[in-house]
Design a protein around this motif. Structure first.
Motif, short mmCIF file in Angstrom:
data_model
loop_
_atom_site.label_atom_id
_atom_site.label_comp_id
_atom_site.label_asym_id
_atom_site.label_seq_id
_atom_site.Cartn_x
_atom_site.Cartn_y
_atom_site.Cartn_z
N LYS A 1 -45.18 49.99 1.24
CA LYS A 1 -45.23 48.55 1.53
C LYS A 1 -46.32 47.82 0.76
O LYS A 1 -46.46 46.60 0.89
CB LYS A 1 -45.43 48.33 3.04
CG LYS A 1 -44.28 48.87 3.88
CD LYS A 1 -42.95 48.25 3.47
CE LYS A 1 -41.81 48.82 4.30
NZ LYS A 1 -40.51 48.43 3.80
N ARG A 2 -47.08 48.53 -0.06
CA ARG A 2 -48.10 47.85 -0.87
C ARG A 2 -47.41 46.99 -1.93
O ARG A 2 -46.21 47.17 -2.19
CB ARG A 2 -49.03 48.88 -1.51
CG ARG A 2 -48.33 49.75 -2.55
CD ARG A 2 -49.20 50.93 -2.94
NE ARG A 2 -48.44 51.86 -3.73
CZ ARG A 2 -48.65 52.09 -5.03
NH1 ARG A 2 -49.60 51.47 -5.67
NH2 ARG A 2 -47.89 52.95 -5.67
N PRO A 3 -48.12 46.07 -2.54
CA PRO A 3 -47.48 45.23 -3.55
C PRO A 3 -46.97 46.05 -4.74
O PRO A 3 -47.52 47.11 -5.06
CB PRO A 3 -48.61 44.29 -4.00
CG PRO A 3 -49.59 44.31 -2.88
CD PRO A 3 -49.50 45.68 -2.26
N LYS B 1 -49.61 58.77 -6.59
CA LYS B 1 -49.41 58.92 -5.16
C LYS B 1 -50.42 59.89 -4.57
O LYS B 1 -50.96 59.67 -3.49
CB LYS B 1 -47.98 59.38 -4.86
CG LYS B 1 -47.62 59.27 -3.40
CD LYS B 1 -46.13 59.38 -3.20
CE LYS B 1 -45.74 58.97 -1.81
NZ LYS B 1 -44.30 58.96 -1.63
N LEU B 2 -50.71 60.95 -5.27
CA LEU B 2 -51.71 61.89 -4.79
C LEU B 2 -53.08 61.22 -4.73
O LEU B 2 -53.84 61.42 -3.78
CB LEU B 2 -51.76 63.13 -5.67
CG LEU B 2 -50.60 64.11 -5.47
CD1 LEU B 2 -50.64 65.21 -6.51
CD2 LEU B 2 -50.61 64.68 -4.07
N LYS B 3 -53.39 60.41 -5.71
CA LYS B 3 -54.66 59.68 -5.68
C LYS B 3 -54.72 58.76 -4.48
O LYS B 3 -55.76 58.60 -3.85
CB LYS B 3 -54.86 58.89 -6.97
CG LYS B 3 -55.19 59.76 -8.17
CD LYS B 3 -55.39 58.93 -9.41
CE LYS B 3 -55.61 59.82 -10.61
NZ LYS B 3 -55.70 59.04 -11.85
N TYR B 4 -53.59 58.14 -4.15
CA TYR B 4 -53.52 57.27 -2.98
C TYR B 4 -53.89 58.04 -1.71
O TYR B 4 -54.57 57.53 -0.84
CB TYR B 4 -52.12 56.67 -2.85
CG TYR B 4 -51.96 55.74 -1.68
CD1 TYR B 4 -52.33 54.40 -1.78
CD2 TYR B 4 -51.46 56.19 -0.46
CE1 TYR B 4 -52.20 53.54 -0.70
CE2 TYR B 4 -51.33 55.34 0.62
CZ TYR B 4 -51.70 54.02 0.50
OH TYR B 4 -51.57 53.17 1.57
N PHE B 5 -53.44 59.30 -1.64
CA PHE B 5 -53.75 60.14 -0.50
C PHE B 5 -55.12 60.81 -0.61
O PHE B 5 -55.51 61.60 0.24
CB PHE B 5 -52.67 61.21 -0.31
CG PHE B 5 -51.41 60.70 0.34
CD1 PHE B 5 -51.34 60.53 1.71
CD2 PHE B 5 -50.30 60.39 -0.42
CE1 PHE B 5 -50.18 60.07 2.31
CE2 PHE B 5 -49.13 59.92 0.17
CZ PHE B 5 -49.08 59.75 1.54
N GLU C 1 -47.82 57.35 8.43
CA GLU C 1 -48.28 55.95 8.38
C GLU C 1 -48.84 55.61 7.00
O GLU C 1 -48.60 54.53 6.47
CB GLU C 1 -49.35 55.70 9.45
CG GLU C 1 -49.75 54.24 9.50
CD GLU C 1 -50.73 53.96 10.63
OE1 GLU C 1 -51.48 52.98 10.49
OE2 GLU C 1 -50.74 54.69 11.63
N ALA C 2 -49.56 56.54 6.39
CA ALA C 2 -50.07 56.32 5.04
C ALA C 2 -48.92 56.18 4.05
O ALA C 2 -48.98 55.36 3.13
CB ALA C 2 -51.01 57.45 4.62
N GLU C 3 -47.86 56.97 4.25
CA GLU C 3 -46.68 56.86 3.38
C GLU C 3 -46.04 55.49 3.53
O GLU C 3 -45.67 54.84 2.55
CB GLU C 3 -45.67 57.96 3.72
CG GLU C 3 -44.31 57.80 3.07
CD GLU C 3 -44.31 57.89 1.55
OE1 GLU C 3 -43.26 57.62 0.94
OE2 GLU C 3 -45.35 58.21 0.94
#
Length: 85
Positions: A40-42, A3-7, A33-35
């Motif tokens: 909602k990603r696959p 999750k941190l990498k996603y951000f 919005e990023a959360e």
């Protein structure tokens, strides 16, 4: 850590789970919005494997859910439901 990498954040070596959790909370608060997009990603391949494994162990039919294509959030909920049975 994913999750941190996603951000776009990389933790330094030796960081604690508590520090990671605090950073995630700050990221979510700063960018809801990023959360939302993260949830909602696959579903991940690991989540799908976990669902199939649990369903097999519990003799549960999850074909409808898998056929519909789960989001990350939906897969997390299916896993929680299967683990609580």
């Amino acid at each position: 850590m994913d999750k941190l990498k996603y951000f776009g954040i990389e933790l330094r070596r030796g960081a604690t789970k508590g520090q990671a959790s605090d950073l995630i909370t700050k990221c979510v608060e700063a960018n809801p919005e990023a959360e939302h997009n993260y949830q909602k990603r696959p579903a991940t391949e690991a989540q799908i494997r976990r669902i199939k494994k649990l369903a097999k162990e519990l003799d549960a039919d999850v074909s409808d859910e898998l056929d519909e294509g789960l989001t990350y959030e939906e897969a997390r909920e299916v896993i929680q439901d299967l683990e609580s049975t």
